[in-house]
Design a protein around this motif. Structure first.
Motif, PDB file in Angstrom:
ATOM      1  N   LEU A  44       0.837  -1.211   0.000  1.00  0.00           N
ATOM      2  CA  LEU A  44       0.000   0.000   0.000  1.00  0.00           C
ATOM      3  C   LEU A  44       0.868   1.255   0.000  1.00  0.00           C
ATOM      4  O   LEU A  44       0.548   2.237  -0.670  1.00  0.00           O
ATOM      5  CB  LEU A  44      -0.914   0.004   1.224  1.00  0.00           C
ATOM      6  CG  LEU A  44      -2.200  -0.822   1.103  1.00  0.00           C
ATOM      7  CD1 LEU A  44      -3.006  -0.729   2.384  1.00  0.00           C
ATOM      8  CD2 LEU A  44      -3.024  -0.340  -0.088  1.00  0.00           C
ATOM      9  N   THR A  45       1.960   1.224   0.757  1.00  0.00           N
ATOM     10  CA  THR A  45       2.874   2.368   0.782  1.00  0.00           C
ATOM     11  C   THR A  45       3.387   2.656  -0.627  1.00  0.00           C
ATOM     12  O   THR A  45       3.364   3.797  -1.094  1.00  0.00           O
ATOM     13  CB  THR A  45       4.067   2.100   1.712  1.00  0.00           C
ATOM     14  OG1 THR A  45       3.575   1.695   2.985  1.00  0.00           O
ATOM     15  CG2 THR A  45       4.924   3.336   1.879  1.00  0.00           C
ATOM     16  N   SER A  46       3.824   1.617  -1.320  1.00  0.00           N
ATOM     17  CA  SER A  46       4.373   1.806  -2.663  1.00  0.00           C
ATOM     18  C   SER A  46       3.308   2.267  -3.653  1.00  0.00           C
ATOM     19  O   SER A  46       3.549   3.153  -4.463  1.00  0.00           O
ATOM     20  CB  SER A  46       5.009   0.506  -3.159  1.00  0.00           C
ATOM     21  OG  SER A  46       6.253   0.324  -2.542  1.00  0.00           O
ATOM     22  N   ALA A  57      12.503   6.979   3.991  1.00  0.00           N
ATOM     23  CA  ALA A  57      12.502   7.880   5.144  1.00  0.00           C
ATOM     24  C   ALA A  57      11.230   7.686   5.972  1.00  0.00           C
ATOM     25  O   ALA A  57      11.262   7.708   7.203  1.00  0.00           O
ATOM     26  CB  ALA A  57      12.613   9.323   4.679  1.00  0.00           C
ATOM     27  N   GLY A  58      10.099   7.481   5.306  1.00  0.00           N
ATOM     28  CA  GLY A  58       8.840   7.263   6.010  1.00  0.00           C
ATOM     29  C   GLY A  58       8.877   5.992   6.839  1.00  0.00           C
ATOM     30  O   GLY A  58       8.385   5.943   7.969  1.00  0.00           O
ATOM     31  N   GLU A  79       6.673  15.219  12.085  1.00  0.00           N
ATOM     32  CA  GLU A  79       7.960  14.770  11.555  1.00  0.00           C
ATOM     33  C   GLU A  79       7.761  14.111  10.193  1.00  0.00           C
ATOM     34  O   GLU A  79       8.519  14.351   9.258  1.00  0.00           O
ATOM     35  CB  GLU A  79       8.617  13.786  12.531  1.00  0.00           C
ATOM     36  CG  GLU A  79      10.027  13.404  12.124  1.00  0.00           C
ATOM     37  CD  GLU A  79      10.589  12.288  12.993  1.00  0.00           C
ATOM     38  OE1 GLU A  79       9.864  11.813  13.894  1.00  0.00           O
ATOM     39  OE2 GLU A  79      11.743  11.894  12.754  1.00  0.00           O
ATOM     40  N   MET A  80       6.711  13.294  10.107  1.00  0.00           N
ATOM     41  CA  MET A  80       6.417  12.614   8.836  1.00  0.00           C
ATOM     42  C   MET A  80       6.119  13.635   7.739  1.00  0.00           C
ATOM     43  O   MET A  80       6.656  13.554   6.632  1.00  0.00           O
ATOM     44  CB  MET A  80       5.225  11.669   9.023  1.00  0.00           C
ATOM     45  CG  MET A  80       4.839  10.915   7.773  1.00  0.00           C
ATOM     46  SD  MET A  80       6.133   9.806   7.227  1.00  0.00           S
ATOM     47  CE  MET A  80       5.610   8.272   8.006  1.00  0.00           C
TER      48      MET A  80
ATOM     49  N   VAL B   6      -2.694   2.464  12.766  1.00  0.00           N
ATOM     50  CA  VAL B   6      -1.686   3.514  12.900  1.00  0.00           C
ATOM     51  C   VAL B   6      -0.812   3.563  11.649  1.00  0.00           C
ATOM     52  O   VAL B   6      -0.573   4.631  11.077  1.00  0.00           O
ATOM     53  CB  VAL B   6      -0.812   3.275  14.156  1.00  0.00           C
ATOM     54  CG1 VAL B   6       0.371   4.218  14.174  1.00  0.00           C
ATOM     55  CG2 VAL B   6      -1.649   3.437  15.408  1.00  0.00           C
ATOM     56  N   ILE B   7      -0.368   2.394  11.222  1.00  0.00           N
ATOM     57  CA  ILE B   7       0.449   2.333  10.003  1.00  0.00           C
ATOM     58  C   ILE B   7      -0.336   2.877   8.816  1.00  0.00           C
ATOM     59  O   ILE B   7       0.185   3.646   8.017  1.00  0.00           O
ATOM     60  CB  ILE B   7       0.903   0.870   9.724  1.00  0.00           C
ATOM     61  CG1 ILE B   7       1.885   0.411  10.810  1.00  0.00           C
ATOM     62  CG2 ILE B   7       1.534   0.750   8.355  1.00  0.00           C
ATOM     63  CD1 ILE B   7       3.203   1.143  10.802  1.00  0.00           C
ATOM     64  N   ALA B   8      -1.594   2.500   8.729  1.00  0.00           N
ATOM     65  CA  ALA B   8      -2.433   2.994   7.631  1.00  0.00           C
ATOM     66  C   ALA B   8      -2.511   4.521   7.668  1.00  0.00           C
ATOM     67  O   ALA B   8      -2.450   5.182   6.622  1.00  0.00           O
ATOM     68  CB  ALA B   8      -3.824   2.391   7.721  1.00  0.00           C
ATOM     69  N   ALA B   9      -2.625   5.085   8.876  1.00  0.00           N
ATOM     70  CA  ALA B   9      -2.690   6.543   8.999  1.00  0.00           C
ATOM     71  C   ALA B   9      -1.392   7.184   8.508  1.00  0.00           C
ATOM     72  O   ALA B   9      -1.420   8.177   7.768  1.00  0.00           O
ATOM     73  CB  ALA B   9      -2.953   6.921  10.460  1.00  0.00           C
ATOM     74  N   TYR B  10      -0.256   6.603   8.899  1.00  0.00           N
ATOM     75  CA  TYR B  10       1.031   7.146   8.443  1.00  0.00           C
ATOM     76  C   TYR B  10       1.151   7.072   6.924  1.00  0.00           C
ATOM     77  O   TYR B  10       1.609   8.013   6.279  1.00  0.00           O
ATOM     78  CB  TYR B  10       2.197   6.383   9.080  1.00  0.00           C
ATOM     79  CG  TYR B  10       2.534   6.868  10.467  1.00  0.00           C
ATOM     80  CD1 TYR B  10       2.909   8.188  10.688  1.00  0.00           C
ATOM     81  CD2 TYR B  10       2.491   6.013  11.546  1.00  0.00           C
ATOM     82  CE1 TYR B  10       3.215   8.637  11.949  1.00  0.00           C
ATOM     83  CE2 TYR B  10       2.802   6.442  12.823  1.00  0.00           C
ATOM     84  CZ  TYR B  10       3.159   7.760  13.019  1.00  0.00           C
ATOM     85  OH  TYR B  10       3.464   8.200  14.259  1.00  0.00           O
ATOM     86  N   ILE B  11       0.753   5.935   6.376  1.00  0.00           N
ATOM     87  CA  ILE B  11       0.843   5.766   4.921  1.00  0.00           C
ATOM     88  C   ILE B  11      -0.011   6.826   4.219  1.00  0.00           C
ATOM     89  O   ILE B  11       0.412   7.444   3.238  1.00  0.00           O
ATOM     90  CB  ILE B  11       0.390   4.344   4.502  1.00  0.00           C
ATOM     91  CG1 ILE B  11       1.371   3.309   5.059  1.00  0.00           C
ATOM     92  CG2 ILE B  11       0.299   4.223   2.982  1.00  0.00           C
ATOM     93  CD1 ILE B  11       0.932   1.867   4.846  1.00  0.00           C
TER      94      ILE B  11
END
Lengths: 249, 107
Positions: A44-46, A57-58, A79-80, B6-11
């Motif tokens: 999902l990040t990608s 960095a994330g 920070e993010m 939490v991870i989903a929120a950061y993403i």
């Protein structure tokens, strides 16, 4: 028919980018899972970010130590945001540069959609096109790199450990080879491009190797080097007015 | 489950910031810039950005300086002869890989 051909041209131009991404994002998949993210979170990040440095960095903010995930707090959210902003602000310059090359058919809707896929490599290939950029070409160009980036992350996060180290390392240089292939041919025939390229290299090396500049992050170093180099090149080698400028007839 | 959210929120935060940066110039700059200097600068910018991204970062891309230097040299050589993006990229990778193998042999 013509639209179809343009879409195919875009797809073809995107193949080398996608292949490069496959190998680079493979590495990201490995690090993400090592840091404690699930393969789904890595994918999902990608899929939603499509950027290498920003994601790495994330990841460091989400999972600062192996297996330790950060809780949600105002400080880490800020920070993010700041980190992503700093590392990815170069895309602002790239989008700005490309915005000057867009065809008239690039309506607001297309601008909202196509800007999602502006990466370093997509930008590089799109800038090397002589004719104004049409939406359908941009979609073709973007499609495979986004898929490759996502698929590579999936493969890396589920099967990263099986690839031998030598091969993994060698794949790391592929993306840089692609940049070289974009810069060298125009630099051969255009002294302004050569000047901008050499100057950018000089400045980025100065920032990287002189200790007093060590507070400058690599993302900012690229911005500083590129702004100085392109300003100097623009001053000494202004483009002819008919070059690069005209809208499609 | 809590961690996953939490991870989903950061993403989501990462993706939103990154998208806004990419989208803003596309949507805001809908007219051609008139200044010849700025237009020249924007014309040279891609090449400057890519050059600054390659050097010096490429030297640490393969885990060994020598393999990276050989890979880069092969890439430049292929690009001087106008080879396609894919050929240059794979040429650089192969050269770096072979150099790595040779290094292992002589160590």
């Amino acid at each position: 028919m013509k639209k179809n051909t343009l879409f195919k041209t875009g797809l073809c131009d995107g193949i080398p980018i996608a292949l490069g991404y496959l190998s680079v994002s493979f590495g990201f998949g490995i690090s993400a899972v090592n840091a404690g993210l699930s393969p789904l979170a890595a994918v999902l990040t990608s899929l939603t970010n499509v950027t290498s440095a920003g994601q790495v960095a994330g990841l460091a903010i989400m999972a600062p130590e192996t297996g330790v995930l950060t809780l949600l707090s105002l400080a880490t959210v800020l920070e993010m945001i700041l980190t992503q902003f700093t590392i990815n602000i170069r895309y602002f310059l790239m989008s700005l540069s490309l915005s000057q090359r867009l065809d008239r058919s690039f309506t607001l809707r297309h601008r909202f959609l196509a800007s999602f896929g502006i990466t370093d490599e997509v930008f590089g290939v799109a800038s090397s096109k002589k004719e104004p950029l049409k939406p359908i070409y941009m979609y073709g160009l973007i499609l495979l790199p986004v898929l490759g980036w996502t698929l590579g992350t999936l493969l890396g996060s589920v099967a990263g450990s099986i690839l031998p180290d030598g091969l993994k390392y060698a794949l790391g240089i592929a993306i840089y080879g692609m940049f070289v292939a974009i810069v060298v041919p125009p630099a051969k025939r255009d002294r302004g491009v050569l000047c901008a390229s050499l100057l950018a290299i000089a400045v980025s090396c100065l920032i990287a190797y002189i200790p007093i500049f060590s507070f400058i992050t690599s993302g900012f170093a690229i911005i500083i080097a590129a702004l100085i180099a392109s300003a100097v090149a623009a001053y000494f080698f202004p483009i002819r007015e008919d070059e690069d400028g005209g809208d499609a007839a | 489950m809590k961690i996953t959210l939490v991870i989903a929120a950061y993403i989501l935060i990462m993706a939103a910031v990154t998208y806004l940066i990419r989208m803003a110039p596309f949507v805001l700059f809908r007219k051609k810039i008139r200044s010849r200097f700025l237009r020249s600068m924007l014309y040279y910018l891609p090449y400057a950005v890519l050059s600054a991204m390659v050097i010096p970062a490429v030297f640490s891309s393969t885990g060994s300086l020598l393999t990276a230097v050989v890979g880069l040299a092969v890439a430049i050589l292929l690009a001087v002869f106008n080879r396609s993006l894919l050929v240059v990229a794979l040429g650089a990778s192969s050269a770096a890989y072979l150099t790595g193998l040779l290094l292992q042999l002589f160590q």
